[in-house]
Structures are given as structure tokens and as C-alpha cells.
Enzyme design. Structure first.
Site, PDB file in Angstrom:
ATOM      1  N   HIS A  52      -4.151  -4.664  -4.722  1.00 47.43           N
ATOM      2  CA  HIS A  52      -4.270  -4.013  -3.421  1.00 47.43           C
ATOM      3  C   HIS A  52      -5.628  -4.313  -2.783  1.00 47.43           C
ATOM      4  CE1 HIS A  52      -4.307  -0.212  -0.799  1.00 47.43           C
ATOM      5  NE2 HIS A  52      -3.650  -1.177  -0.200  1.00 47.43           N
ATOM      6  N   GLU A  79      -7.827  -2.810  -5.769  1.00 49.45           N
ATOM      7  CA  GLU A  79      -7.213  -1.918  -6.761  1.00 49.45           C
ATOM      8  C   GLU A  79      -6.201  -2.754  -7.555  1.00 49.45           C
ATOM      9  OE1 GLU A  79      -7.079   2.548  -4.788  1.00 49.45           O
ATOM     10  OE2 GLU A  79      -5.718   1.068  -3.957  1.00 49.45           O
ATOM     11  N   SER A 119       0.831  -1.205   0.000  1.00 47.55           N
ATOM     12  CA  SER A 119       0.000   0.000   0.000  1.00 47.55           C
ATOM     13  C   SER A 119       0.862   1.249   0.000  1.00 47.55           C
ATOM     14  CB  SER A 119      -0.934  -0.003   1.213  1.00 47.55           C
ATOM     15  OG  SER A 119      -0.236  -0.318   2.381  1.00 47.55           O
ATOM     16  N   ASN A 126      -5.949   5.092  -0.631  1.00 48.39           N
ATOM     17  CA  ASN A 126      -5.123   5.613   0.462  1.00 48.39           C
ATOM     18  C   ASN A 126      -4.750   7.078   0.272  1.00 48.39           C
ATOM     19  OD1 ASN A 126      -5.115   3.426   2.154  1.00 48.39           O
ATOM     20  ND2 ASN A 126      -3.447   2.421   1.049  1.00 48.39           N
TER      21      ASN A 126
HETATM   22  N1  CAA Z   1     -13.164 -10.474   9.026  1.00 49.40           N
HETATM   23  C1  CAA Z   1     -14.020 -10.981   8.132  1.00 49.40           C
HETATM   24  N2  CAA Z   1     -15.237 -10.476   7.894  1.00 49.40           N
HETATM   25  C2  CAA Z   1     -15.610  -9.440   8.633  1.00 49.40           C
HETATM   26  C3  CAA Z   1     -14.765  -8.871   9.610  1.00 49.40           C
HETATM   27  C4  CAA Z   1     -13.496  -9.427   9.798  1.00 49.40           C
HETATM   28  N3  CAA Z   1     -12.626  -8.955  10.687  1.00 49.40           N
HETATM   29  N4  CAA Z   1     -15.424  -7.852  10.194  1.00 49.40           N
HETATM   30  C5  CAA Z   1     -16.631  -7.798   9.605  1.00 49.40           C
HETATM   31  N5  CAA Z   1     -16.737  -8.741   8.664  1.00 49.40           N
HETATM   32  C6  CAA Z   1     -17.880  -8.979   7.783  1.00 49.40           C
HETATM   33  C7  CAA Z   1     -18.996  -9.637   8.536  1.00 49.40           C
HETATM   34  O1  CAA Z   1     -18.881 -11.063   8.489  1.00 49.40           O
HETATM   35  C8  CAA Z   1     -20.228  -9.138   7.802  1.00 49.40           C
HETATM   36  O2  CAA Z   1     -20.423  -9.881   6.635  1.00 49.40           O
HETATM   37  P1  CAA Z   1     -21.903 -10.254   6.146  1.00 49.40           P
HETATM   38  O3  CAA Z   1     -22.621  -8.958   5.962  1.00 49.40           O
HETATM   39  O4  CAA Z   1     -21.679 -11.020   4.887  1.00 49.40           O
HETATM   40  O5  CAA Z   1     -22.478 -11.070   7.264  1.00 49.40           O
HETATM   41  C9  CAA Z   1     -19.836  -7.711   7.391  1.00 49.40           C
HETATM   42  O6  CAA Z   1     -18.396  -7.708   7.379  1.00 49.40           O
HETATM   43  C10 CAA Z   1     -20.354  -6.687   8.363  1.00 49.40           C
HETATM   44  O7  CAA Z   1     -19.847  -7.017   9.643  1.00 49.40           O
HETATM   45  P2  CAA Z   1     -20.497  -6.680  11.065  1.00 49.40           P
HETATM   46  O8  CAA Z   1     -21.981  -6.515  10.896  1.00 49.40           O
HETATM   47  O9  CAA Z   1     -20.019  -7.649  12.082  1.00 49.40           O
HETATM   48  O10 CAA Z   1     -19.793  -5.384  11.493  1.00 49.40           O
HETATM   49  P3  CAA Z   1     -19.915  -3.979  10.917  1.00 49.40           P
HETATM   50  O11 CAA Z   1     -21.178  -3.766  10.190  1.00 49.40           O
HETATM   51  O12 CAA Z   1     -19.557  -3.138  12.080  1.00 49.40           O
HETATM   52  O13 CAA Z   1     -18.749  -3.938   9.818  1.00 49.40           O
HETATM   53  C11 CAA Z   1     -16.586  -3.531   9.003  1.00 49.40           C
HETATM   54  C12 CAA Z   1     -17.416  -4.119  10.144  1.00 49.40           C
HETATM   55  C13 CAA Z   1     -16.815  -4.359   7.740  1.00 49.40           C
HETATM   56  C14 CAA Z   1     -15.132  -3.640   9.431  1.00 49.40           C
HETATM   57  C15 CAA Z   1     -17.062  -2.058   8.768  1.00 49.40           C
HETATM   58  O14 CAA Z   1     -16.968  -1.335   9.951  1.00 49.40           O
HETATM   59  C16 CAA Z   1     -16.254  -1.354   7.705  1.00 49.40           C
HETATM   60  O15 CAA Z   1     -16.490  -1.522   6.516  1.00 49.40           O
HETATM   61  N6  CAA Z   1     -15.296  -0.528   8.148  1.00 49.40           N
HETATM   62  C17 CAA Z   1     -14.411   0.206   7.232  1.00 49.40           C
HETATM   63  C18 CAA Z   1     -13.290  -0.678   6.793  1.00 49.40           C
HETATM   64  C19 CAA Z   1     -12.386   0.016   5.840  1.00 49.40           C
HETATM   65  O16 CAA Z   1     -12.546   1.161   5.478  1.00 49.40           O
HETATM   66  N7  CAA Z   1     -11.353  -0.708   5.415  1.00 49.40           N
HETATM   67  C20 CAA Z   1     -10.336  -0.176   4.528  1.00 49.40           C
HETATM   68  C21 CAA Z   1      -9.142   0.226   5.332  1.00 49.40           C
HETATM   69  S1  CAA Z   1      -7.878   0.887   4.300  1.00 49.40           S
HETATM   70  C22 CAA Z   1      -7.035  -0.459   3.812  1.00 49.40           C
HETATM   71  O17 CAA Z   1      -7.224  -1.570   4.225  1.00 49.40           O
HETATM   72  C23 CAA Z   1      -6.026  -0.223   2.755  1.00 49.40           C
HETATM   73  C24 CAA Z   1      -4.656  -0.060   3.184  1.00 49.40           C
HETATM   74  O18 CAA Z   1      -3.784  -0.189   2.343  1.00 49.40           O
HETATM   75  C25 CAA Z   1      -4.295   0.313   4.539  1.00 49.40           C
END
Ligand code: CAA
Length: 280
Positions: free
Chosen positions: A138, A150, A117, A188
Site C-alpha cells: 500500500h 504498508e 486501500s 487510512n
Molecule cells: N509528485 C512527486 N513528488 C512530489 C509531488 C508530486 N505530486 N508533490 C510534491 N512532491 C515532492 C517534491 O518533489 C519535494 O521533494 P524534495 O523534497 O525531494 O524536493 C517534496 O515532495 C516536497 O514538495 P513541495 O516542496 O513542492 O511541496 P510541499 O512541501 O507542499 O509538499 C506534499 C507536498 C508532499 C504533497 C505535502 O503536502 C504532503 O506530504 N502532503 C500530505 C500527503 C499525504 O498525506 N498523503 C497520503 C494520502 S493517503 C493515501 O495516499 C493513502 C490512500 O490509500 C488513500
């Protein structure tokens, strides 16, 4: 179908291996330390258990998925892979060394992909000796839950390589978006300045962490606030991306917040160390 390989058995590597195995691929899951391979396999199992709990996967499917993943600790074991996705720590020398060695182990047709990233795909490609076969793939954290991948083309990446990487991402049920190799790619570059601003807002005492996150969740409909997200991604990763943006664009706009630097110095990297902006 030839196996795919995932290098690196941490959060991202385990998430990618899980998704690939669920999609029916045989996966070679590599870490040079066999204890880390075991830990990575446990992470994958945990991810699948989560689905069983939610009744999205049966126990038999969990077992069958785990059987498709073979943990290995010798690079020579990856010889038969058609695609190698690297998700090791963001250490450019380590990545160069791994891809350099793999170039002499794997056949001509292999596609090399990096989940980096913060590093340049063009530079990683140039140093592995097969720049046309090298691409960025990515993924986002948590990998099983995030739809986007990505697909990053470096200056020498061929269209055939982009097509192979796109096909892989789509087989995993992801939406592949092609982007050019530029610092931070798209997500990012847009996301990290927001996280940085949230850290500076906290540092200046405008509001506490919960209040800042609440504002962004309720005011912008974000699924989680920027400080909680920084803890999920890891402050070391956040810092590495901001630092790249800062150095490459030369703009103070991207200068990592002193509060992020302080947390790093304290070893408070977020969820994975039990403390970041929040305590877990
Ligand atoms: N592992 C696997 N699946 C997960 C998970 C985990 N740790 N956390 C949540 N999920 C899945 C759940 O199983 C659920 O799936 P279904 O709808 O199919 O049942 C779905 O995600 C929603 O989960 P929850 O209802 O338990 O929880 P939530 O609604 O609070 O969602 C979240 C949790 C998906 C993490 C949500 O808060 C979210 O989308 N957050 C933003 C995450 C984000 O922006 N990520 C990008 C970060 S930047 C990056 O990664 C790039 C880089 O280079 C740094």
C-alpha cells in the site's frame, strides 16, 4: 533481474512505475487500453520532469529511466515478471478477474501484490488461487514523495512473500511497515475519520474549507489540511475507504459525511476532476 509489472496506469500506478524504474527495475506497465498506457507514460515523464526541474535528476537519467519502462496492453506480456503490483480501480470483480488470469499466465514463483486501500487482501488472495504468494503493498499519494509503504499480510500470506515485498519497497527507498489485513490497515483507519470529521465540520458551517485546513496545518503541523488532502486523494477513494470501514466495523463513527456523498453525486472528485472541496 527479472522485470516487475505494474497494473494500472493512473496516478498510483504511474507513481509506483516511476519509483521502480528510478530504482533500476525494468518495469512492465500495463493497462488493457493502449491509450491509457500512453497517458500513464506521460504521467511518469511528468513526475521525472519535476525532478529535472529541481535538479535532482539529469535529462540523461530521465531518458534512461523512461527506457526501463515498457508499456503493454496484453496480460500475456507480464509472463516474465517476478512481482506484479496491481493499482487498478477499486473494483473487486476487476481485480479478481485480473489475478485469476495472471495465475494461469505467470510462473509459480511470482509474487502478487495489490495497492488496494479499501479491499480485503485475504479475500483477494483467496480468490486468486495462490493465497500464500499474495500481499498488500500500500503506497501513498504522491508516491514519489511519500516514504511509507504498508506491507499487508493476509491470513495466508507467507513470510517469504512478505520478505520479497519488503525488499522491493526498500529498494524503492521506502520505509516498509508490516501490518495485518484489517479494514483501512493503519493509515487510512486513522486518517479517513479525520477527513470525514473535517467534511462534517464544513457542512455544519463551523468554518469554511480554507479555515478548517489552516487550523489543522497550523494547529497540528500537518503538511496540508484534511480537505485539501481529500481532494488530492480523490473523494471517490475517500468514500470507498470510509464505506468499507463503516460496513466492516458497523460503527456510525465511520459513516461517510453527506457532504462527501453530495460532491460524489456532482462528479466533484477533487483535483483530478478540477473540483472537490476546492476548485482547481
Ligand atoms: N509528485 C512527486 N513528488 C512530489 C509531488 C508530486 N505530486 N508533490 C510534491 N512532491 C515532492 C517534491 O518533489 C519535494 O521533494 P524534495 O523534497 O525531494 O524536493 C517534496 O515532495 C516536497 O514538495 P513541495 O516542496 O513542492 O511541496 P510541499 O512541501 O507542499 O509538499 C506534499 C507536498 C508532499 C504533497 C505535502 O503536502 C504532503 O506530504 N502532503 C500530505 C500527503 C499525504 O498525506 N498523503 C497520503 C494520502 S493517503 C493515501 O495516499 C493513502 C490512500 O490509500 C488513500
Amino acid at each position: 533481474m527479472k522485470p516487475v509489472a505494474v497494473l494500472g496506469t493512473g496516478t498510483m500506478g504511474a507513481g509506483i512505475a516511476q519509483c521502480a524504474a528510478q530504482a533500476g527495475y525494468s518495469v512492465l506497465f500495463w493497462n488493457r487500453r493502449s491509450e491509457s498506457v500512453e497517458k500513464g507514460l506521460e504521467l511518469v515523464r511528468k513526475g521525472l520532469e519535476r525532478l529535472v526541474k529541481r535538479e535532482k535528476l539529469t535529462r540523461e537519467e530521465l531518458d534512461a529511466t523512461m527506457e526501463r519502462i515498457l508499456g503493454v496492453s496484453a496480460l500475456e506480456d507480464l509472463k516474465s515478471a517476478s512481482l506484479i503490483v496491481e493499482a487498478v480501480p477499486e473494483d473487486v470483480d476487476l481485480k479478481h478477474e485480473l489475478f485469476g488470469r495472471l495465475a494461469s499466465i505467470c510462473g509459480e514463483g511470482v509474487v502478487f501484490a495489490s495497492n488496494t486501500s479499501s479491499l480485503s487482501i485475504t479475500q483477494l488472495a483467496a480468490r486468486c488461487g495462490r493465497p500464500d504468494r499474495f500481499v498488500g503493498l500500500h503506497f501513498f499519494n504522491p508516491v514519489p514523495a511519500m516514504k511509507l509503504v504498508e506491507v499487508v499480510s493476509g491470513v495466508a500470506t507467507s513470510d517469504a512473500t512478505v520478505a520479497a515485498a519488503t525488499e522491493f519497497a526498500e529498494k524503492l527507498g521506502k520505509v516498509a511497515v508490516r501490518v495485518r489485513d484489517f479494514p483501512g490497515f493503519v493509515v487510512n483507519r486513522v486518517l479517513m475519520p479525520m477527513i470525514n470529521e473535517a467534511a462534517n465540520t464544513l457542512m455544519q458551517g463551523v468554518a469554511d474549507a480554507q479555515a478548517i485546513d489552516e487550523c489543522m496545518k497550523l494547529g497540528c503541523n500537518h503538511p496540508m489540511g484534511p480537505l485539501a488532502l481529500a481532494d488530492l486523494v480523490g473523494l471517490d477513494v475517500v468514500f470507498a475507504i470510509l464505506d468499507t470501514l463503516y460496513r466492516e466495523f458497523g460503527s456510525p463513527h465511520y459513516k461517510p459525511s453527506p457532504l462527501i456523498v453530495k460532491n460524489l453525486e456532482a462528479g466533484w472528485l477533487g483535483k483530478k476532476t478540477g473540483r472537490g472541496f476546492y476548485t482547481y
